[in-house]
Design an enzyme around this catalytic site. Sequence first.
Site, PDB file in Angstrom:
ATOM      1  N   SER A   1      16.935 -20.239  27.170  1.00  0.00           N
ATOM      2  CA  SER A   1      15.715 -20.833  27.728  1.00  0.00           C
ATOM      3  C   SER A   1      15.806 -22.342  27.799  1.00  0.00           C
ATOM      4  O   SER A   1      14.981 -22.980  28.461  1.00  0.00           O
ATOM      5  CB  SER A   1      14.523 -20.516  26.826  1.00  0.00           C
ATOM      6  OG  SER A   1      14.362 -19.158  26.658  1.00  0.00           O
TER       7      SER A   1
ATOM      8  N   GLU B   1      16.032 -18.661  37.237  1.00  0.00           N
ATOM      9  CA  GLU B   1      16.535 -20.034  37.348  1.00  0.00           C
ATOM     10  C   GLU B   1      18.041 -19.968  37.138  1.00  0.00           C
ATOM     11  O   GLU B   1      18.490 -19.432  36.123  1.00  0.00           O
ATOM     12  CB  GLU B   1      15.953 -20.922  36.239  1.00  0.00           C
ATOM     13  CG  GLU B   1      14.584 -21.474  36.488  1.00  0.00           C
ATOM     14  CD  GLU B   1      14.161 -22.469  35.403  1.00  0.00           C
ATOM     15  OE1 GLU B   1      13.612 -23.526  35.753  1.00  0.00           O
ATOM     16  OE2 GLU B   1      14.345 -22.199  34.213  1.00  0.00           O
TER      17      GLU B   1
ATOM     18  N   HIS C   1      18.598 -17.746  33.946  1.00  0.00           N
ATOM     19  CA  HIS C   1      17.380 -17.722  33.129  1.00  0.00           C
ATOM     20  C   HIS C   1      16.325 -16.808  33.757  1.00  0.00           C
ATOM     21  O   HIS C   1      15.652 -17.176  34.715  1.00  0.00           O
ATOM     22  CB  HIS C   1      16.843 -19.160  32.969  1.00  0.00           C
ATOM     23  CG  HIS C   1      15.647 -19.256  32.099  1.00  0.00           C
ATOM     24  ND1 HIS C   1      14.650 -20.184  32.301  1.00  0.00           N
ATOM     25  CD2 HIS C   1      15.278 -18.539  31.008  1.00  0.00           C
ATOM     26  CE1 HIS C   1      13.720 -20.017  31.384  1.00  0.00           C
ATOM     27  NE2 HIS C   1      14.082 -19.037  30.582  1.00  0.00           N
TER      28      HIS C   1
ATOM     29  N   ASN D   1      10.735 -24.165  31.383  1.00  0.00           N
ATOM     30  CA  ASN D   1      10.308 -24.458  30.008  1.00  0.00           C
ATOM     31  C   ASN D   1      10.063 -25.939  29.752  1.00  0.00           C
ATOM     32  O   ASN D   1       9.389 -26.294  28.785  1.00  0.00           O
ATOM     33  CB  ASN D   1      11.307 -23.887  29.007  1.00  0.00           C
ATOM     34  CG  ASN D   1      11.111 -22.389  28.891  1.00  0.00           C
ATOM     35  OD1 ASN D   1       9.981 -21.906  28.876  1.00  0.00           O
ATOM     36  ND2 ASN D   1      12.200 -21.641  28.861  1.00  0.00           N
TER      37      ASN D   1
HETATM   38  N1  NAD Z   1      11.119 -14.292  25.130  1.00  0.00           N
HETATM   39  C1  NAD Z   1      11.045 -14.847  26.324  1.00  0.00           C
HETATM   40  O1  NAD Z   1       9.954 -14.927  26.931  1.00  0.00           O
HETATM   41  C2  NAD Z   1      12.281 -15.403  26.968  1.00  0.00           C
HETATM   42  C3  NAD Z   1      12.252 -15.736  28.341  1.00  0.00           C
HETATM   43  C4  NAD Z   1      13.429 -16.209  28.952  1.00  0.00           C
HETATM   44  C5  NAD Z   1      14.587 -16.378  28.180  1.00  0.00           C
HETATM   45  N2  NAD Z   1      14.565 -16.067  26.854  1.00  0.00           N
HETATM   46  C6  NAD Z   1      15.817 -16.254  26.091  1.00  0.00           C
HETATM   47  O2  NAD Z   1      16.456 -14.977  25.969  1.00  0.00           O
HETATM   48  C7  NAD Z   1      17.180 -14.940  24.719  1.00  0.00           C
HETATM   49  C8  NAD Z   1      16.699 -13.734  23.934  1.00  0.00           C
HETATM   50  O3  NAD Z   1      15.303 -13.832  23.721  1.00  0.00           O
HETATM   51  P1  NAD Z   1      14.427 -12.562  23.298  1.00  0.00           P
HETATM   52  O4  NAD Z   1      13.014 -12.943  23.489  1.00  0.00           O
HETATM   53  O5  NAD Z   1      14.963 -11.343  23.932  1.00  0.00           O
HETATM   54  O6  NAD Z   1      14.735 -12.519  21.712  1.00  0.00           O
HETATM   55  P2  NAD Z   1      14.619 -11.287  20.716  1.00  0.00           P
HETATM   56  O7  NAD Z   1      14.407 -11.882  19.376  1.00  0.00           O
HETATM   57  O8  NAD Z   1      13.654 -10.276  21.228  1.00  0.00           O
HETATM   58  O9  NAD Z   1      16.089 -10.622  20.791  1.00  0.00           O
HETATM   59  C9  NAD Z   1      17.250 -11.268  20.399  1.00  0.00           C
HETATM   60  C10 NAD Z   1      18.289 -10.203  20.087  1.00  0.00           C
HETATM   61  O10 NAD Z   1      19.557 -10.857  19.874  1.00  0.00           O
HETATM   62  C11 NAD Z   1      20.225 -10.128  18.867  1.00  0.00           C
HETATM   63  N3  NAD Z   1      21.307 -10.945  18.323  1.00  0.00           N
HETATM   64  C12 NAD Z   1      21.243 -11.994  17.477  1.00  0.00           C
HETATM   65  N4  NAD Z   1      22.462 -12.468  17.219  1.00  0.00           N
HETATM   66  C13 NAD Z   1      23.332 -11.710  17.934  1.00  0.00           C
HETATM   67  C14 NAD Z   1      24.753 -11.714  18.090  1.00  0.00           C
HETATM   68  N5  NAD Z   1      25.524 -12.576  17.442  1.00  0.00           N
HETATM   69  N6  NAD Z   1      25.308 -10.795  18.906  1.00  0.00           N
HETATM   70  C15 NAD Z   1      24.526  -9.891  19.559  1.00  0.00           C
HETATM   71  N7  NAD Z   1      23.194  -9.837  19.452  1.00  0.00           N
HETATM   72  C16 NAD Z   1      22.605 -10.740  18.647  1.00  0.00           C
HETATM   73  C17 NAD Z   1      19.140  -9.777  17.871  1.00  0.00           C
HETATM   74  O11 NAD Z   1      19.518  -8.699  17.020  1.00  0.00           O
HETATM   75  C18 NAD Z   1      17.982  -9.414  18.805  1.00  0.00           C
HETATM   76  O12 NAD Z   1      17.969  -8.041  19.098  1.00  0.00           O
HETATM   77  C19 NAD Z   1      16.949 -16.281  24.040  1.00  0.00           C
HETATM   78  O13 NAD Z   1      17.995 -17.151  24.362  1.00  0.00           O
HETATM   79  C20 NAD Z   1      15.643 -16.752  24.660  1.00  0.00           C
HETATM   80  O14 NAD Z   1      15.484 -18.135  24.623  1.00  0.00           O
HETATM   81  C21 NAD Z   1      13.449 -15.581  26.239  1.00  0.00           C
END
Ligand code: NAD
Length: 314
Positions: free
Chosen positions: A150, A183, A171, A221
């Site tokens: 993000s 994005e 993104h 963001n």
């Molecule tokens: N939540 C949102 O609205 C949103 C929107 C756009 C982008 N993002 C980005 O997407 C990414 C994930 O966000 P999310 O909301 O899905 O988080 P989340 O906490 O729901 O999921 C993250 C997952 O990553 C796993 N993980 C952690 N370390 C790991 C590793 N070394 N290898 C494999 N898996 C691993 C965790 O077990 C977890 O299941 C982040 O970079 C976040 O910034 C989030």
Amino acid sequence: MLAIKNQALRSSFKGTSYRALSTSPVSKTANPIKCVGVIGSGQMGLGIAYVTANVTKLPVVLMDINKEQTEKGLKFIDRLLLKDVAKQKITQEHAEETRARFSTTNTLESLSDADFLIEAASENLNIKSAIFRNLDTICKPEAILATNTSSISITKIAAATKRPEKVIGMHFMNPVPVMKLVEIIPGLATCPEVLETTRTLATSMGKTCTVVKDIPGFVANRLLMPYINEAVMLLECEFASAEDIDITMKLGTNMPMGPLTLADFIGLDTCLAIMKVLHENTGDSKYRPAVLLQKYVDAGWMGKKSGRGIYNYK
Ligand SMILES: NC(=O)c1ccc[n+]([C@@H]2O[C@H](COP(=O)([O-])OP(=O)(O)OC[C@H]3O[C@@H](n4cnc5c(N)ncnc54)[C@H](O)[C@@H]3O)[C@@H](O)[C@H]2O)c1
């Protein structure tokens, strides 16, 4: 009846193979994508994997270090498919075909056959750098490594690999099956062909793409997170209740949801991580994360995904 359909989806999953589907629009590009690997089975990884299998019709390998997350992930996919069948958005046959395109793993090594990798693990530079360092040694030399970060610098993540020209930011917005935007963020070394392949893949997922420079928070963001952070600061100062802050923005500015509800939906840990990236990388005090945001995360109140955040979902 739904349970029976669920069973049918389960048995069809057993025969998963990584064959390219002739109907896939992505298989017609110069750099054909036959299999997509998704790293991280959280809310974003699952959404990305679902759209890849359901819309783009490509086989997808879903990886997470946490076995519970991949198991929960498959159940979530089953529920999504059953819901879509029940609403007659897709046929039973379509659902079964989609389900058969999924496989899961808990090791990065199992992603060696993928042509396009999308990393959606936790928003942490060390975690992402380690994943990219390992993917670089595991994946084929021509494989493209995309990150759904993000806010973290794509150039920094790419520096963990020996193929920075094949690393790119992709993104997606949350929830991925619903939100239309992706994005695309080329890093300093990303080559134009990788940008084009990424754009083609995102378009085949039914998304509209914007291309943004590799700046902290990109565009979405850079604008959204200071707004959410300011709402948490208002709450911290007790200038208004959480409900009143949300109602103000919902009814007063026609936002689909208030900033605090949105923060819980995104994940407070993710919001905090993004604010820290904005603050540390610009050095600008206007991006200081709200103290209350840090406190919630310290308490393990991550938002909707943990059952408690600014609001209580239990
Ligand atoms: N939540 C949102 O609205 C949103 C929107 C756009 C982008 N993002 C980005 O997407 C990414 C994930 O966000 P999310 O909301 O899905 O988080 P989340 O906490 O729901 O999921 C993250 C997952 O990553 C796993 N993980 C952690 N370390 C790991 C590793 N070394 N290898 C494999 N898996 C691993 C965790 O077990 C977890 O299941 C982040 O970079 C976040 O910034 C989030």
